[in-house]
Write an enzyme that holds these catalytic residues in place. Structure first.
Site, mmCIF file in Angstrom:
data_model
loop_
_atom_site.group_PDB
_atom_site.id
_atom_site.type_symbol
_atom_site.label_atom_id
_atom_site.label_comp_id
_atom_site.label_asym_id
_atom_site.label_seq_id
_atom_site.Cartn_x
_atom_site.Cartn_y
_atom_site.Cartn_z
ATOM 1 N N ASP A 34 -21.389 90.501 17.280
ATOM 2 C CA ASP A 34 -20.338 90.596 16.251
ATOM 3 C C ASP A 34 -19.435 91.812 16.473
ATOM 4 O OD1 ASP A 34 -21.620 88.412 14.812
ATOM 5 O OD2 ASP A 34 -23.099 89.892 14.173
ATOM 6 N N GLU A 35 -19.298 92.245 17.733
ATOM 7 C CA GLU A 35 -18.512 93.454 18.006
ATOM 8 C C GLU A 35 -17.013 93.194 18.108
ATOM 9 O OE1 GLU A 35 -22.434 93.662 20.370
ATOM 10 O OE2 GLU A 35 -20.763 92.254 20.199
ATOM 11 N N ASN B 156 -25.217 79.112 18.526
ATOM 12 C CA ASN B 156 -25.740 80.170 17.664
ATOM 13 C C ASN B 156 -24.807 81.379 17.671
ATOM 14 O OD1 ASN B 156 -26.382 80.666 20.393
ATOM 15 N ND2 ASN B 156 -28.105 81.983 19.845
ATOM 16 N N ARG C 206 -23.932 91.224 7.143
ATOM 17 C CA ARG C 206 -24.457 92.045 8.223
ATOM 18 C C ARG C 206 -24.955 93.382 7.684
ATOM 19 N NH1 ARG C 206 -19.072 90.617 11.317
ATOM 20 N NH2 ARG C 206 -19.624 88.570 12.123
ATOM 21 N N LYS D 214 -11.875 88.772 20.345
ATOM 22 C CA LYS D 214 -10.531 89.334 20.408
ATOM 23 C C LYS D 214 -10.212 89.841 21.803
ATOM 24 C CE LYS D 214 -7.409 92.714 18.644
ATOM 25 N NZ LYS D 214 -6.846 93.185 17.413
ATOM 26 N N THR E 289 -23.722 82.222 10.651
ATOM 27 C CA THR E 289 -24.736 82.101 9.599
ATOM 28 C C THR E 289 -24.198 82.303 8.195
ATOM 29 O OG1 THR E 289 -25.252 84.461 9.734
ATOM 30 C CG2 THR E 289 -26.474 82.977 11.204
ATOM 31 N N ARG F 8 -39.952 73.149 31.824
ATOM 32 C CA ARG F 8 -39.540 72.055 32.721
ATOM 33 C C ARG F 8 -39.643 70.674 32.089
ATOM 34 N NH1 ARG F 8 -43.416 74.643 37.071
ATOM 35 N NH2 ARG F 8 -44.437 74.956 35.072
ATOM 36 N N HIS G 10 -17.256 83.071 17.405
ATOM 37 C CA HIS G 10 -16.066 83.912 17.528
ATOM 38 C C HIS G 10 -14.974 83.328 16.652
ATOM 39 C CE1 HIS G 10 -17.508 85.090 21.822
ATOM 40 N NE2 HIS G 10 -18.006 85.896 20.909
#
Length: 462
Positions: free
Chosen positions: A40-41, A65, A334, A45, A330, A174, A68
């Site tokens: 989430d940095e 999962n 945060r 962008k 989600t 496998r 952006h």
């Protein structure tokens, strides 16, 4: 058989007039964008800015999962499986073999973004035939596993329940199925899917699966994606060794969520550090060029797990509120805390960042003072490493440096010289401490007008 001197001479001095490629020419280099914290940095962008000059944008690991959000001309696009570069009409978007693909989720994502204005994606999207498939029952199993963990251990991992972990587990054991299997004989594919369902039902007796219904949908999806599927290894080889191209790799998740190097077990199920680029796309390390790490000017993480600089106080609430810190995938709030330079140095050790993009600096504008975690202590002594053991990590004492706040609005700032001196001092300290330059990614794309391309809730990347 033996070679004579003449044979050796003729071998090393061929008479062919063909032009030989220089030995040190390994082809085009790829530029990599990776998260340097817990995700989430603002990677979307940075990718979006760099994609304006890229010919190919690649996803190398993870699944839906990750999330952006990119805003273009006041339209908000949410991407989970699609590379953020899909917005750019001038470049190809590639989903590599390291990505796990939930086909209903992919087309739901495409349909939603089409309604917002995304056009022509089918002409510029390529999917590796070696990518593994996430089935609906993988998602159901993901949820059952979380319930089991809660019941047995009193805590869960906090997964997105998108089936990512079970799919990677299938891959490792496998028993997984890939896009190439879906493209081949469908009867054989159906048989293998039913066998896999039986295996899961033997482990989870309460698991209910309508295999016939899922297979019917997958047969329809198979025809929709068939024109997009390519041999991913050859696609990347051709891209690297063909005509000069700018190739961008968009990492999902982040260093501290890496399955090997993250805060295990509260991690994702793939390698989201630089090594995952090679294995997730099928390219040699020699073709890795610039590696850009993305970090917020503070720290956040979603879900459970150690977080040494977390602020469970008014500062944490302010960062969460001002930063609109809510997970794209989600919808969870945060957790927030001060910038942790131990984490950034650790991420740099693993990834070898050539530069850092620092986002959300303006969220700190209103603070009277700002702290930065610079070291961890155990029993009062500094440790030179990032602890692998979760219990040890939860007990570390953080050593902080304190800086005066600049108390100035920097949200519209795009140039270094326009920043307040105290903000410059903060950035320089971070840069010097981790030993990696902090670059302006707007300057890298200054030939283009990027003023309308802004990631939701992200400030410029200084």
């Amino acid at each position: 058989m033996s070679w004579s001197g003449n044979d050796h001479k003729s071998y090393t001095n061929p008479t062919s007039a063909a032009t030989k490629r220089p030995r040190n020419d390994n082809g085009n280099k790829v530029t990599v964008v990776l998260g340097a914290q817990w995700g989430d940095e603002g990677k979307g962008k940075v990718v979006d800015l760099l994609a304006t000059e890229s010919d190919i944008v690649c996803r190398c690991q993870g699944g839906n999962n990750a999330g952006h959000t990119v805003v273009v001309d006041e339209k908000e696009y949410d991407f989970h499986l699609l590379p953020s570069g899909i917005i750019s009409t001038k470049c190809t978007s590639f989903i590599g073999n390291g990505v796990v693909i939930h086909l209903p989720g992919l087309f739901e994502e495409i349909d939603k973004n089409e309604k917002k204005g995304l056009r022509g994606w089918e002409k510029r999207l390529v999917i590796s035939d070696r990518a593994h498939i996430v089935f609906d029952f993988h998602q159901a199993v993901d949820g059952l596993q979380e319930v089991q963990r809660q019941a047995q251990e009193g805590k869960n991992i906090g997964t997105t329940k998108k089936g990512i972990g079970p799919t990677y587990a299938c891959k490792a054991s496998r028993t997984g199925l890939r896009i190439c299997d879906l493209m081949a004989d469908f009867n054989d594919f159906s048989t293998r899917v039913k066998h896999l369902v039986k295996q899961y039902q033997s482990m989870y007796p309460t698991l209910k699966v309508d295999a016939e219904s899922e297979l019917k949908k997958l047969k329809e999806y198979a025809e929709r994606i068939r024109p997009l599927v390519r041999d991913g290894v050859y696609f990347m080889y051709d891209a690297i060794h063909g005509s000069p191209k700018k190739i961008l790799v968009e990492g999902a998740n982040a260093a501290l969520l890496d399955i090997d190097f993250g805060t295990y077990p509260f991690v994702t199920s793939s390698n989201c550090t630089v090594g995952g680029v090679c294995t997730g796309l099928g390219i040699p390390p020699a073709n890795i060029g610039e590696v850009y790490g993305v970090s917020k000017a503070y720290t956040t993480r979603v879900g459970i797990g150690a977080f040494p600089t977390e602020q469970l106080n008014a500062v944490g609430e302010l960062l969460q509120t001002r930063g609109h810190e809510v997970g794209v995938t989600t919808g969870r709030k945060r957790r927030c805390g001060w910038l942790d330079l131990v984490i950034l140095k650790y991420a740099h050790m693993i990834n070898g960042f050539t530069a850092i993009a620092l986002t959300k600096l303006d969220i700190l504008d209103v603070l009277d003072e700002i702290k930065v975690g610079v070291a961890y202590k155990i029993n009062g002594k500094r440790i030179p490493y990032f602890p692998a053991n979760l219990e040890v990590l939860q007990k570390v004492e953080v050593e902080y440096e304190t800086f005066p706040g600049w108390k100035t609005d920097t949200s519209a700032t795009r140039k270094w010289n326009d920043l307040p001196p105290k903000a410059q001092n903060y950035i320089r300290f971070v840069e010097n401490h981790i030993g990696v330059p902090i670059k302006s990614f707007r300057r890298l794309t200054e030939k283009h007008d990027c003023s309308t391309v802004r990631n939701l809730n992200e400030t410029s990347c200084l």
